[in-house]
Motif scaffolding. Structure first.
Motif, PDB file in Angstrom:
ATOM      1  N   PRO A 162       0.796  -1.229   0.000  1.00  0.00           N
ATOM      2  CA  PRO A 162       0.000   0.000   0.000  1.00  0.00           C
ATOM      3  C   PRO A 162       0.829   1.280   0.000  1.00  0.00           C
ATOM      4  N   VAL A 163       1.829   1.358   0.881  1.00  0.00           N
ATOM      5  CA  VAL A 163       2.724   2.533   0.938  1.00  0.00           C
ATOM      6  C   VAL A 163       4.096   2.034   1.358  1.00  0.00           C
ATOM      7  N   THR A 164       5.113   2.389   0.597  1.00  0.00           N
ATOM      8  CA  THR A 164       6.440   1.804   0.797  1.00  0.00           C
ATOM      9  C   THR A 164       7.447   2.898   1.129  1.00  0.00           C
ATOM     10  N   GLY A 165       7.690   3.106   2.424  1.00  0.00           N
ATOM     11  CA  GLY A 165       8.636   4.150   2.822  1.00  0.00           C
ATOM     12  C   GLY A 165      10.021   3.910   2.262  1.00  0.00           C
ATOM     13  N   SER A 166      10.504   2.659   2.325  1.00  0.00           N
ATOM     14  CA  SER A 166      11.859   2.375   1.877  1.00  0.00           C
ATOM     15  C   SER A 166      12.042   2.646   0.389  1.00  0.00           C
ATOM     16  N   ALA A 167      10.994   2.478  -0.418  1.00  0.00           N
ATOM     17  CA  ALA A 167      11.099   2.773  -1.848  1.00  0.00           C
ATOM     18  C   ALA A 167      11.407   4.245  -2.081  1.00  0.00           C
ATOM     19  N   HIS A 168      11.018   5.083  -1.140  1.00  0.00           N
ATOM     20  CA  HIS A 168      11.263   6.524  -1.302  1.00  0.00           C
ATOM     21  C   HIS A 168      12.711   6.909  -1.027  1.00  0.00           C
ATOM     22  N   THR A 169      13.516   5.963  -0.548  1.00  0.00           N
ATOM     23  CA  THR A 169      14.962   6.231  -0.492  1.00  0.00           C
ATOM     24  C   THR A 169      15.578   6.148  -1.878  1.00  0.00           C
ATOM     25  N   THR A 170      14.888   5.537  -2.818  1.00  0.00           N
ATOM     26  CA  THR A 170      15.285   5.539  -4.228  1.00  0.00           C
ATOM     27  C   THR A 170      14.568   6.657  -4.980  1.00  0.00           C
ATOM     28  N   ALA A 184       4.728  13.489  -2.364  1.00  0.00           N
ATOM     29  CA  ALA A 184       4.578  12.214  -3.057  1.00  0.00           C
ATOM     30  C   ALA A 184       3.282  11.545  -2.653  1.00  0.00           C
ATOM     31  N   LYS A 185       2.771  10.713  -3.552  1.00  0.00           N
ATOM     32  CA  LYS A 185       1.587   9.911  -3.268  1.00  0.00           C
ATOM     33  C   LYS A 185       1.813   8.519  -3.851  1.00  0.00           C
ATOM     34  N   GLN A 186       1.493   7.494  -3.043  1.00  0.00           N
ATOM     35  CA  GLN A 186       1.532   6.128  -3.545  1.00  0.00           C
ATOM     36  C   GLN A 186       0.112   5.734  -3.943  1.00  0.00           C
ATOM     37  N   LEU A 187      -0.036   5.246  -5.172  1.00  0.00           N
ATOM     38  CA  LEU A 187      -1.346   5.087  -5.786  1.00  0.00           C
ATOM     39  C   LEU A 187      -1.934   3.688  -5.594  1.00  0.00           C
ATOM     40  N   SER A 188      -1.752   3.099  -4.433  1.00  0.00           N
ATOM     41  CA  SER A 188      -2.407   1.839  -4.116  1.00  0.00           C
ATOM     42  C   SER A 188      -3.882   2.102  -3.819  1.00  0.00           C
ATOM     43  N   SER A 189      -4.649   1.046  -3.608  1.00  0.00           N
ATOM     44  CA  SER A 189      -6.066   1.218  -3.305  1.00  0.00           C
ATOM     45  C   SER A 189      -6.283   1.955  -1.985  1.00  0.00           C
ATOM     46  N   ARG A 190      -5.342   1.819  -1.029  1.00  0.00           N
ATOM     47  CA  ARG A 190      -5.463   2.496   0.259  1.00  0.00           C
ATOM     48  C   ARG A 190      -4.897   3.911   0.219  1.00  0.00           C
ATOM     49  N   LYS A 191      -4.042   4.194  -0.738  1.00  0.00           N
ATOM     50  CA  LYS A 191      -3.387   5.489  -0.918  1.00  0.00           C
ATOM     51  C   LYS A 191      -2.444   5.815   0.252  1.00  0.00           C
ATOM     52  N   LEU A 208       3.090  11.297   1.427  1.00  0.00           N
ATOM     53  CA  LEU A 208       4.421  11.443   2.011  1.00  0.00           C
ATOM     54  C   LEU A 208       5.012  12.792   1.628  1.00  0.00           C
ATOM     55  N   LYS A 209       5.861  13.297   2.520  1.00  0.00           N
ATOM     56  CA  LYS A 209       6.710  14.442   2.224  1.00  0.00           C
ATOM     57  C   LYS A 209       8.152  13.967   2.300  1.00  0.00           C
ATOM     58  N   CYS A 210       8.966  14.325   1.328  1.00  0.00           N
ATOM     59  CA  CYS A 210      10.327  13.813   1.229  1.00  0.00           C
ATOM     60  C   CYS A 210      11.317  14.961   1.073  1.00  0.00           C
ATOM     61  N   ARG A 211      12.510  14.726   1.616  1.00  0.00           N
ATOM     62  CA  ARG A 211      13.576  15.718   1.469  1.00  0.00           C
ATOM     63  C   ARG A 211      14.904  15.004   1.341  1.00  0.00           C
ATOM     64  N   ILE A 212      15.721  15.445   0.407  1.00  0.00           N
ATOM     65  CA  ILE A 212      17.048  14.860   0.219  1.00  0.00           C
ATOM     66  C   ILE A 212      18.054  15.660   1.028  1.00  0.00           C
ATOM     67  N   LEU A 213      18.895  14.948   1.779  1.00  0.00           N
ATOM     68  CA  LEU A 213      19.926  15.579   2.616  1.00  0.00           C
ATOM     69  C   LEU A 213      21.254  14.864   2.344  1.00  0.00           C
ATOM     70  N   GLY A 214      21.861  15.163   1.214  1.00  0.00           N
ATOM     71  CA  GLY A 214      23.112  14.498   0.868  1.00  0.00           C
ATOM     72  C   GLY A 214      22.887  13.023   0.648  1.00  0.00           C
ATOM     73  N   ASN A 215      23.521  12.199   1.488  1.00  0.00           N
ATOM     74  CA  ASN A 215      23.358  10.754   1.346  1.00  0.00           C
ATOM     75  C   ASN A 215      22.278  10.190   2.278  1.00  0.00           C
ATOM     76  N   ARG A 216      21.425  11.073   2.799  1.00  0.00           N
ATOM     77  CA  ARG A 216      20.299  10.665   3.635  1.00  0.00           C
ATOM     78  C   ARG A 216      19.008  11.203   3.019  1.00  0.00           C
ATOM     79  N   VAL A 217      17.897  10.581   3.402  1.00  0.00           N
ATOM     80  CA  VAL A 217      16.581  10.993   2.936  1.00  0.00           C
ATOM     81  C   VAL A 217      15.654  11.126   4.134  1.00  0.00           C
TER      82      VAL A 217
END
Length: 262
Positions: free
Chosen positions: A202-210, A226-233, A236-245
C-alpha cells in the motif's frame, strides 16, 4: 508467554488508509523462526519487532515470508507506538537495524519524519525480463540496492498498470517500484514485491529512499511531495539531505492486543 502487539496505519491521517503494520515490543530477541511465524500469522506487509538497547532500539522487519533489510512504514509505526503508547521520553527515537544501520524518527506535532540512508542506484537496460512485468513500456529502468525502479510517462499510466506478478517474482530483487511525475504532487509511485510475499504494497517508505534522490535531480528541488497510488493510498513528504533521505507522514492506531505463545 504473552507479547504486546499493535497495528498501526502508517502514512495516513485516517483509519483504513495508508499501510498497516504490526509492531511487537520485545524484552529480548526471540528465535528467528518464531518471529517469522508471528509475521506470517499477522499476514500484513510487515511486522516490526524492536528491543530496547539502552539509548536506542534495535529493530527488525518481517514480511509473511522473509526478513527484509529496510521498511519505512513499519519503522514509522514502531516510532508511533513508542512515542504515543509506550512512554518513550522526548520527540526523537533512535533505531538501529543490523541490516541498515542508524535510523532516526522525529516527531513534530502529528507528523513523524524518518531519516534513512539514500539508496545508491544506476541505470540498467530495459531487458526482456523487465519488459514482461507490465504491458506498458517504461521510459527508463534503474536498479538500487534491493529494488528495480521503472519510470513511466505520466500518473495515469502508473495508476493503470496491471502487474505480471509471476514475471516480477522471477526478478533478482526485492521488488519493482513504478513511478512518474504527479499531477498534484511532485511524483507518484506503486510497489510490487511478490517475491517477498507482497503482491502490491500500500505505501512503501523504503522505496522513497530511491524515489526521492531520483526525483530531486529530475525536478531540481530538495523537498518533494509524493503519493503512492495503491487502493489504500498514502501521502508522504520527502527531502534529500546528501546521502540521507527524510520521509515524513502521519500514523493512526487501529488495534492493540496480546499474542499468546505457548
Amino acid at each position: 508467554m504473552n507479547l504486546k502487539i499493535y497495528q498501526i496505519d502508517a502514512f495516513t491521517d485516517e483509519i483504513f488508509g495508508g499501510n498497516p503494520a504490526a509492531v511487537c515490543p520485545l524484552n529480548e530477541w526471540l528465535d528467528d523462526t518464531l518471529l517469522q511465524k508471528i509475521a506470517m500469522e499477522n499476514n500484513l506487509a510487515e511486522t516490526a519487532f524492536y528491543v530496547n538497547n539502552r539509548d536506542e532500539y534495535e529493530i527488525r522487519w518481517f514480511t509473511p515470508t522473509v526478513e527484509v533489510d529496510l521498511c519505512g512504514h513499519a519503522t514509522l509505526a514502531a516510532a508511533y507506538v513508542l512515542l504515543t503508547l509506550e512512554n518513550h521520553e522526548g520527540d526523537t527515537v533512535l533505531f538501529h537495524s543490523p541490516r541498515s544501520g542508524a535510523l532516526t524518527v522525529a516527531r513534530s506535532g502529528d507528523l513523524l519524519t524518518l531519516n534513512f540512508p539514500a539508496d545508491v542506484f544506476g541505470t540498467v537496460d530495459l531487458s526482456a525480463e523487465l519488459l514482461r512485468c507490465f504491458e506498458e513500456r517504461p521510459q527508463a529502468a534503474y536498479k538500487g540496492k534491493t529494488d528495480y525502479m521503472l519510470v513511466f510517462e505520466n500518473e495515469a499510466e502508473v495508476k493503470g498498470l496491471v502487474p505480471a506478478l509471476e514475471s516480477i517474482s522471477q526478478l533478482d530483487g526485492r521488488g519493482v517500484i513504478v513511478t512518474a511525475k504527479g499531477n498534484e504532487v511532485d511524483f507518484v509511485s506503486r510497489f510490487f514485491a511478490p517475491q517477498s510475499g507482497i503482491d502490491e504494497d500500500p505505501v512503501t517508505g523504503s522505496a522513497h529512499t530511491t524515489l526521492t534522490p531520483y526525483w530531486a535531480v529530475e525536478l531540481g528541488k530538495d523537498e518533494l511531495t509524493a503519493k503512492q497510488l495503491s487502493s489504500r493510498k498514502g501521502d508522504l513528504k520527502c527531502r534529500i539531505l546528501g546521502n540521507r533521505v527524510e520521509i515524513s507522514g502521519k500514523a493512526k492506531l487501529y488495534m492493540k492486543g496480546e499474542i499468546y505463545v505457548d
